[in-house]
Design an enzyme around this catalytic site. Sequence first.
Site, PDB file in Angstrom:
ATOM      1  N   ASP A 124     -13.396 -25.482   6.811  1.00  0.00           N
ATOM      2  CA  ASP A 124     -12.600 -25.206   8.261  1.00  0.00           C
ATOM      3  C   ASP A 124     -12.908 -23.579   8.464  1.00  0.00           C
ATOM      4  OD1 ASP A 124     -11.095 -24.633   5.955  1.00  0.00           O
ATOM      5  OD2 ASP A 124      -9.281 -24.423   7.257  1.00  0.00           O
ATOM      6  N   GLU A 138      -8.203 -24.913   4.653  1.00  0.00           N
ATOM      7  CA  GLU A 138      -7.900 -23.918   3.695  1.00  0.00           C
ATOM      8  C   GLU A 138      -7.150 -22.850   4.448  1.00  0.00           C
ATOM      9  OE1 GLU A 138      -8.729 -20.178   1.703  1.00  0.00           O
ATOM     10  OE2 GLU A 138      -9.390 -20.690   3.530  1.00  0.00           O
TER      11      GLU A 138
END
Length: 356
Positions: A76, A130
């Site tokens: 991400d 994350e």
Amino acid sequence: MSSPDTPLDLTIDGGALTARLVDFPSVSGNEKALADAVENALRAYPHLTVDRHGNNIVARTQLGRAERVVLAGHLDTVPIAGNVPSRVDGDLLWGCGTSDMKSGVAVQLRLAATLPEPNRDLTFVFYDCEEVEAFRNGLGVLVQAHPEWLAADFAVLMEPSGGVVEGGCQGSLRCDIVLRGTRAHSARSWLGDNAIHKAAELLRRLSVYEPRRVVIDGLEYREGMNATRIEGGVAGNVIPDECRVHVNFRYAPDRTVEEAEAHLRSVFEGYDLDLVDVSPGALPGLSQPAARDFVAAIGGEPRAKFGWTDVARFSALGVPAVNYGPGDPNLAHKVDEHVSLTAIAEAEERLRAWLS
């Protein structure tokens, strides 16, 4: 800009693969399309066993080697800020996630595809979320759901580190301190008790606080305790009855969470603290044989990791871990985020030499 519908080609060079990943938007919570592409690309290689849980992909070699190493990276990015699609200018690749951390992910994918017989068994972990709240972190989800997938002797988190081995990570405690007063009309302030004014002593303690420096395994960690947000006030003509100060304590990994909390409370003795987020640190572990070998193979002078990373999750599993990636951590999350194409190639070359 290449289409997300185009399958990932893991045989192109690392810089081109990074650009391909950047052009594949994957803001936290929207990683499915990229996770699908990563899974499909990895399943094409018979030397890998590929598993999936949610949008988290784990690919492993099963060669019976004496040692297993994890290479991990998140899929991400922070929200796109007009910096997609990617663009190349000389040796620099620009775009959201170039540094944090699609260049590291590209190196992982290249090694997974092109290193069928490494000298250690390898586990490649690609995970989601994350960049957001800790409870959503994909690596944390895997720790709970499939810890056996993460079993290893050593781990390398491909977070941006400027091509330098960064050991361990700081722990982080965040708390709210709520100050109470009595509301009144500002024209008759003597009838009230100003909660914002009560923050003066709290802020004074922070301003005179002397953060500790500590050396662990030859790496110097610098602590810090700071007010990062302050909120209060009702209206321009009202004495406020509440003020909330948010404090973040970044502590060296030789402190346990309990020790860090006790220290935080000692600094603010007399105040009520509401802990809102707790993340343990991770010792650098550079005295471990696997870590020593890695540092020797990569070269350069290791340094402490300032900030929290998922090496802490591996540390909690008993797996020594370090941060190492081609991106520059100072460029993470910036609108002008970029990465050196040369740095991507060098990171892959060094890891390939260590694993060959």
